[in-house]
Design a protein around this motif. Structure first.
Motif, short mmCIF file in Angstrom:
data_model
loop_
_atom_site.label_atom_id
_atom_site.label_comp_id
_atom_site.label_asym_id
_atom_site.label_seq_id
_atom_site.Cartn_x
_atom_site.Cartn_y
_atom_site.Cartn_z
N GLU A 181 4.06 16.50 -2.12
CA GLU A 181 3.95 16.75 -3.56
C GLU A 181 2.50 16.52 -3.95
N GLU A 182 2.00 17.42 -4.75
CA GLU A 182 0.63 17.33 -5.25
C GLU A 182 0.43 16.01 -5.97
N ASP A 183 -0.72 15.40 -5.73
CA ASP A 183 -1.05 14.18 -6.47
C ASP A 183 -1.45 14.55 -7.88
N ASN A 184 -1.06 13.73 -8.82
CA ASN A 184 -1.46 13.91 -10.21
C ASN A 184 -2.76 13.15 -10.46
N VAL A 185 -3.52 13.00 -9.40
CA VAL A 185 -4.76 12.25 -9.47
C VAL A 185 -5.89 13.23 -9.75
N ARG A 186 -6.56 13.03 -10.85
CA ARG A 186 -7.59 13.99 -11.22
C ARG A 186 -8.94 13.34 -11.48
N ILE A 187 -8.93 12.09 -11.81
CA ILE A 187 -10.18 11.40 -12.11
C ILE A 187 -10.55 10.55 -10.91
N VAL A 188 -11.76 10.73 -10.40
CA VAL A 188 -12.21 9.97 -9.25
C VAL A 188 -13.44 9.18 -9.66
N ASN A 226 0.84 -1.20 0.00
CA ASN A 226 0.00 0.00 0.00
C ASN A 226 0.87 1.25 0.00
N TYR A 227 1.90 1.25 0.85
CA TYR A 227 2.82 2.38 0.89
C TYR A 227 3.50 2.58 -0.47
N SER A 228 3.93 1.49 -1.07
CA SER A 228 4.60 1.55 -2.37
C SER A 228 3.72 2.22 -3.42
N ARG A 229 2.44 1.84 -3.44
CA ARG A 229 1.51 2.44 -4.40
C ARG A 229 1.37 3.94 -4.16
N LYS A 230 1.42 4.35 -2.90
CA LYS A 230 1.30 5.77 -2.57
C LYS A 230 2.56 6.52 -2.96
N GLU A 231 3.72 5.98 -2.64
CA GLU A 231 4.98 6.64 -2.98
C GLU A 231 5.17 6.72 -4.49
N ASN A 232 4.64 5.74 -5.19
CA ASN A 232 4.76 5.72 -6.65
C ASN A 232 3.64 6.47 -7.37
N GLY A 233 2.78 7.11 -6.61
CA GLY A 233 1.74 7.94 -7.21
C GLY A 233 0.56 7.19 -7.77
N VAL A 234 0.45 5.92 -7.44
CA VAL A 234 -0.68 5.13 -7.93
C VAL A 234 -1.91 5.37 -7.07
N LYS A 235 -1.69 5.53 -5.76
CA LYS A 235 -2.77 5.82 -4.82
C LYS A 235 -2.50 7.17 -4.17
N LYS A 236 -3.57 7.85 -3.84
CA LYS A 236 -3.48 9.17 -3.20
C LYS A 236 -3.02 9.03 -1.76
N ILE A 237 -2.19 9.96 -1.33
CA ILE A 237 -1.79 10.06 0.07
C ILE A 237 -2.66 11.14 0.71
N VAL A 238 -3.45 10.75 1.69
CA VAL A 238 -4.35 11.71 2.35
C VAL A 238 -3.56 12.52 3.37
N ASP A 239 -4.13 13.65 3.79
CA ASP A 239 -3.44 14.58 4.68
C ASP A 239 -2.93 13.91 5.96
N ALA A 240 -3.76 13.09 6.58
CA ALA A 240 -3.35 12.43 7.82
C ALA A 240 -2.14 11.54 7.59
N GLU A 241 -2.08 10.91 6.43
CA GLU A 241 -0.93 10.06 6.11
C GLU A 241 0.32 10.90 5.88
N TRP A 242 0.17 12.05 5.20
CA TRP A 242 1.31 12.95 5.02
C TRP A 242 1.86 13.35 6.38
N ASP A 243 0.96 13.66 7.32
CA ASP A 243 1.38 14.07 8.66
C ASP A 243 2.17 12.96 9.36
N LYS A 244 1.66 11.73 9.31
CA LYS A 244 2.34 10.59 9.95
C LYS A 244 3.71 10.34 9.31
#
Length: 121
Positions: free
Chosen positions: A62-69, A30-48
């Motif tokens: 870094e801003e997520d390049n995620v635009r389609i939900v 899960n972390y790998s997907r987030k670091e690789n930009g596949v999954k969004k990192i939410v604010d609470a996760e950024w804080d942790k």
């Protein structure tokens, strides 16, 4: 889109993805997907993550390049009601916007034609 700042801070701290994932309470995959930009990192996760890396959130954020939900519902294929984020290249998004504007123009043109037909009746 790899989160370069996050990657650099993690490796500078000498942590593997698995180690940092354990520290912030998620699986390595899960972390790998987030670091690789596949999954969004939410604010609470950024804080942790910032806390564990002993850096300011602003230094790694870094801003997520995620635009389609896509939000699944009971009638959808995933049938789970979960939200899925997709990375979309800019040229695809630009094409979608172009199609939307063309569609709006066609709707106006169709409405005018309908009005002309109604006048002739």
């Amino acid at each position: 889109m790899v989160k370069e700042k996050l990657f650099e801070a993690r490796t500078k701290k000498g942590l593997s993805q698995e180690q940092l994932a354990d520290l912030v309470g998620m699986t390595q995959s899960n972390y790998s997907r987030k670091e690789n930009g596949v999954k969004k990192i939410v604010d609470a996760e950024w804080d942790k993550i910032a806390k564990e890396l002993e850096v300011k959130k602003e230094d790694i954020y870094e801003e997520d390049n995620v635009r389609i939900v896509y939000k699944g519902d009971k009638g959808s294929v995933n049938n789970s009601g979960t939200i899925h984020y997709f990375n979309m290249p800019d040229f695809v998004l630009e094409h979608i916007e172009l199609l939307k504007s063309q569609n709006a123009s066609l709707k106006i043109e169709n409405q005018k034609l309908k009005e002309e037909i109604d006048k002739k009746k």
